[in-house]
Design an enzyme around this catalytic site. Structure first.
Site, PDB file in Angstrom:
ATOM      1  N   ASP A 126      -5.289   2.887  -1.518  1.00  0.00           N
ATOM      2  CA  ASP A 126      -6.086   3.490  -0.444  1.00  0.00           C
ATOM      3  C   ASP A 126      -6.635   4.793  -0.997  1.00  0.00           C
ATOM      4  O   ASP A 126      -5.867   5.662  -1.444  1.00  0.00           O
ATOM      5  CB  ASP A 126      -5.190   3.718   0.788  1.00  0.00           C
ATOM      6  CG  ASP A 126      -5.941   4.314   1.976  1.00  0.00           C
ATOM      7  OD1 ASP A 126      -6.601   5.350   1.781  1.00  0.00           O
ATOM      8  OD2 ASP A 126      -5.856   3.758   3.080  1.00  0.00           O
TER       9      ASP A 126
ATOM     10  N   GLU B 251       0.825  -1.217   0.000  1.00  0.00           N
ATOM     11  CA  GLU B 251       0.000   0.000   0.000  1.00  0.00           C
ATOM     12  C   GLU B 251       0.856   1.265   0.000  1.00  0.00           C
ATOM     13  O   GLU B 251       1.676   1.469   0.888  1.00  0.00           O
ATOM     14  CB  GLU B 251      -0.892  -0.010   1.253  1.00  0.00           C
ATOM     15  CG  GLU B 251      -1.727   1.244   1.438  1.00  0.00           C
ATOM     16  CD  GLU B 251      -2.554   1.230   2.731  1.00  0.00           C
ATOM     17  OE1 GLU B 251      -2.367   0.329   3.566  1.00  0.00           O
ATOM     18  OE2 GLU B 251      -3.382   2.143   2.900  1.00  0.00           O
TER      19      GLU B 251
ATOM     20  N   HIS C  88      -5.011   8.171  -0.134  1.00  0.00           N
ATOM     21  CA  HIS C  88      -3.558   8.298  -0.224  1.00  0.00           C
ATOM     22  C   HIS C  88      -3.047   8.957  -1.492  1.00  0.00           C
ATOM     23  O   HIS C  88      -1.927   8.693  -1.923  1.00  0.00           O
ATOM     24  CB  HIS C  88      -2.914   6.922  -0.074  1.00  0.00           C
ATOM     25  CG  HIS C  88      -2.948   6.409   1.331  1.00  0.00           C
ATOM     26  ND1 HIS C  88      -2.308   5.271   1.740  1.00  0.00           N
ATOM     27  CD2 HIS C  88      -3.546   6.915   2.443  1.00  0.00           C
ATOM     28  CE1 HIS C  88      -2.514   5.073   3.034  1.00  0.00           C
ATOM     29  NE2 HIS C  88      -3.275   6.059   3.474  1.00  0.00           N
TER      30      HIS C  88
ATOM     31  N   ASP D  87      -8.610   9.517   6.640  1.00  0.00           N
ATOM     32  CA  ASP D  87      -9.331   8.428   7.297  1.00  0.00           C
ATOM     33  C   ASP D  87     -10.683   8.784   7.899  1.00  0.00           C
ATOM     34  O   ASP D  87     -10.990   8.388   9.023  1.00  0.00           O
ATOM     35  CB  ASP D  87      -8.433   7.819   8.382  1.00  0.00           C
ATOM     36  CG  ASP D  87      -7.138   7.276   7.797  1.00  0.00           C
ATOM     37  OD1 ASP D  87      -7.210   6.275   7.075  1.00  0.00           O
ATOM     38  OD2 ASP D  87      -6.084   7.877   8.036  1.00  0.00           O
TER      39      ASP D  87
ATOM     40  N   ASP E 290      -6.491  14.809   6.432  1.00  0.00           N
ATOM     41  CA  ASP E 290      -6.772  13.478   6.955  1.00  0.00           C
ATOM     42  C   ASP E 290      -7.222  12.520   5.859  1.00  0.00           C
ATOM     43  O   ASP E 290      -8.020  12.886   5.002  1.00  0.00           O
ATOM     44  CB  ASP E 290      -7.858  13.560   8.028  1.00  0.00           C
ATOM     45  CG  ASP E 290      -8.198  12.195   8.584  1.00  0.00           C
ATOM     46  OD1 ASP E 290      -7.259  11.425   8.844  1.00  0.00           O
ATOM     47  OD2 ASP E 290      -9.382  11.886   8.735  1.00  0.00           O
TER      48      ASP E 290
HETATM   49  C1  RNT Z   1      -2.292   4.560   6.804  1.00  0.00           C
HETATM   50  C2  RNT Z   1      -2.749   3.413   5.967  1.00  0.00           C
HETATM   51  C3  RNT Z   1      -2.902   2.114   6.679  1.00  0.00           C
HETATM   52  C4  RNT Z   1      -3.519   2.253   8.046  1.00  0.00           C
HETATM   53  C5  RNT Z   1      -3.966   0.964   8.672  1.00  0.00           C
HETATM   54  C6  RNT Z   1      -4.190   1.106  10.131  1.00  0.00           C
HETATM   55  O1  RNT Z   1      -2.288   5.733   6.136  1.00  0.00           O
HETATM   56  O2  RNT Z   1      -3.925   3.749   5.308  1.00  0.00           O
HETATM   57  O3  RNT Z   1      -3.584   1.233   5.882  1.00  0.00           O
HETATM   58  O4  RNT Z   1      -4.601   3.127   8.035  1.00  0.00           O
HETATM   59  O5  RNT Z   1      -3.095  -0.027   8.357  1.00  0.00           O
HETATM   60 ZN    ZN Z   2      -4.939   2.224   4.246  1.00  0.00          ZN
END
Ligand code: RNT
Ligand code: ZN
Length: 418
Positions: A258, A225, A261, A295, A293
């Site tokens: 992600d 990732e 990201h 998330d 952020d």
């Molecule tokens: C962090 C990544 C990663 C985490 C998790 C907890 O930026 O997205 O995947 O959020 O592994």
């Molecule tokens: Zn992630």
């Protein structure tokens, strides 16, 4: 409110475009989404971590955070009971369950430390995905792990990766369902680096060393990732998109995209078809980026629908491994799970109910006016009626009614946690 009658009417409307609502429902019920355990406790884990590191942050202090394996499992049960379908759970190594007095560090974690999770999953017919944890640990305090210039620290993290591969293999074997092991590291620098090459070279070497572990590929799928920046690590990220895109392609592992990201106007939906052309499978972390952020809770927004459309239009429901990844500590954590999971399912249903062949034909034939009109009108078609019917059929609460259940649990369980 007659759900079946509304559904029958919707069915007719969709049929006019050749869309079979029954088939859409059938396909949706096959989908399994990986529900991330870390929404339940603000990414704290069970190692007694003092705080979250690695350039990620959970903000808020809504009461009721799960503090023990039992509490987390109970909360996940509550969430899963309100989400239609059979799903997967996503664990981090920091959620290991060790006996009192056991001083095992991350580099020597063993399958036995995850046996209670395997038992939990077995009892419920769930699959488990897994992640090594390269953050919230003293040896990650510098912001560097697999790319660390200190050979001892780098080795510690390589050993952690290897240990996690064996744990993932154990999980996959025990459950007889392949386990996705995703590698994400926070490594980067706050300010402009003098050398961008060497850290990436070290990361490449570390990953190769981890993957040289003997593991059964029938039980474990590895993904990597990337990220654009982290908090406190704003100027340079070792594991960038280009790095991992090439790494995955040359090593036969999966890319994990992600959705939080990338640059603010860059979307992962557009990347899905490109990746699927070159790779057998692809993994996703679905989340929502808001300014700094990456998330926030997944909402049913444009990009979520675009992601779902690409998966469906590429006929890739079985090639895209969908997982959620966010952590909001400012609201009821169970609701955060339920909203995100239900939204992911809703977005897929929305995409499955589109006349995708017809729309593609309009595009091929240059009928762009028709294409736009239909796409826009379809936005107000009664997709919610099909969704309600699906929820009823799968035995989960209709519409916002699930919140009553969460509220009751909140009063009786969460608020009593102190
Ligand atoms: C962090 C990544 C990663 C985490 C998790 C907890 O930026 O997205 O995947 O959020 O592994
Ligand atoms: Zn992630």
């Amino acid at each position: 409110m007659d759900i079946t009658r509304r559904y029958e009417e919707a069915k007719e409307l969709y049929k006019n475009f050749g869309v079979d609502t029954e088939l859409a429902i059938e396909k949706l019920s096959q989908v399994s989404i990986s529900m991330h355990c870390w929404q339940g406790d603000d990414v704290t884990g069970f190692e007694g971590a003092k705080g979250l590191s690695g350039g990620i942050q959970a903000t808020g202090n809504y009461p009721g955070r799960a503090r023990t394996p039992k509490e987390l499992m109970d909360d996940m049960d509550m969430a899963l009971s309100l989400i239609p379908g059979t799903h997967r759970i996503n664990l981090h190594a920091s959620y290991c369950i060790v006996k009192e007095g056991d001083r095992t560090d991350r580099d020597s974690l063993k399958p036995e430390h995850f046996k209670p999770w395997v038992d939990y999953a077995k009892e419920r017919g769930l699959a488990i995905d897994f992640n090594p944890t390269f953050f919230s640990h003293p040896l990650a305090d510098s912001g560097l792990t697999l790319s660390h210039p200190d050979e001892n620290i780098r080795r510690f993290w390589v050993d952690h990766g290897k240990a996690c591969l064996k744990i993932s293999e154990y999980i996959g074997k025990e459950l007889n369902k392949p386990c996705l092991m995703n590698i994400w590291i926070p490594d980067g620098y706050k300010d402009i680096p003098a050398d961008r090459y060497s850290p990436r070279q070290r990361l490449m070497r570390s990953l190769d060393e981890i993957l040289s572990t003997d593991y059964n590929k029938d039980y474990v799928t590895v993904s990597v990732e990337s990220k654009v920046f982290g908090i406190g690590l704003e100027s340079y990220t070792v594991g960038s998109h280009e790095f991992y895109l090439n790494y995955a392609a040359t090593r036969g592992v999966l890319c994990l995209l992600d959705s939080g990201h990338y640059h603010p106007t860059e979307t992962i939906s557009d990347k899905i078809p490109s990746l699927l052309l070159f790779s057998d499978r692809l993994a996703l972390h679905v989340t929502r980026a808001v300014r700094w952020d990456s998330d926030h809770v997944v909402l049913l927004d444009e990009e979520l629908r675009e992601i779902a459309k690409e998966i469906v239009r590429c006929n890739a429901l079985d090639r895209v491994l969908i997982g959620l990844d966010y952590f909001d500590a400012s609201i009821n954590r169970i609701s955060a799970w339920v909203v995100g999971m239900r939204n992911m399912m809703k977005a897929l249903l929305y995409a499955l109910l589109l006349p995708n062949d017809l729309l593609a034909k309009y595009q091929r034939e240059g009928e762009f006016t028709k294409q736009m009109i239909l796409q826009e009108e379809l936005k107000t078609y009664p997709f919610g009626d099909v969704w309600d019917y699906f929820c009823e059929k799968t035995g989960v609460p209709i519409r916002e009614n699930w919140y009553t259940v969460v509220k009751e649990y909140e009063e009786n369980v969460l608020f009593k946690r102190g």
